[in-house]
Write a protein that holds these residues in place. Structure first.
Motif: not given
Length: 137
Positions: A10-18, A83-95
């Motif tokens: 599972a990809a957790v993408i956080v941008r501007d507190d969302t 078994v779900t592995l959660f990881v944090l990803l970065s994505c600063e641009t695009g919708e």
């Protein structure tokens, strides 16, 4: 009946507190909200899986940041176990775009204190087991 345990990423993408969530349709977990993600393929790294799934499902080019947590998820009605592995990803641009309309109805940036309901079981388990998640991402 297949009684094997699968590995989900599972990809957790956080941008501007969302956080980016999609409304699932079709497969197990239909009508629930989930992060982008999918099955870990043979020989694939967890990081590569997360980046691949985000690109396939949203069209976004996200990059691995760090491993977060894992959950043990038993879908009783569907007789599936992950078994779900959660990881944090970065994505600063695009919708995000709905690139798999048979799996996702829409993508939405959601504040952590205003999450939609119902959440996909792995995400429910994540927030129950790690209520401090907002502080970590």
């Amino acid at each position: 009946m297949d009684r094997s345990v699968r590995v989900g990423v599972a990809a957790v993408i956080v941008r501007d507190d969302t956080i980016l969530l999609g409304e699932r349709i079709g497969a197990h977990g239909a009508n629930t909200w989930a992060t982008p993600g999918g099955h870990l393929e043979f020989g694939e790294s967890i990081e590569a899986c997360a980046e691949r799934e985000v690109l396939e499902e949203t069209g976004l080019n996200a990059h691995f940041v760090k491993k977060l947590f894992f959950t043990n998820d038993v879908f009783c009605r569907e007789q599936k176990h992950y078994v779900t592995l959660f990881v944090l990803l970065s994505c600063e641009t695009g919708e995000p775009k709905v690139t798999e309309p048979d799996k996702c109805k829409r993508w939405k940036w959601c504040r952590l204190d205003e999450l939609p309901n119902p959440l996909f079981l792995p995400l429910q388990n994540l927030f129950e087991e790690h209520p401090q998640l907002a502080d970590l991402v």
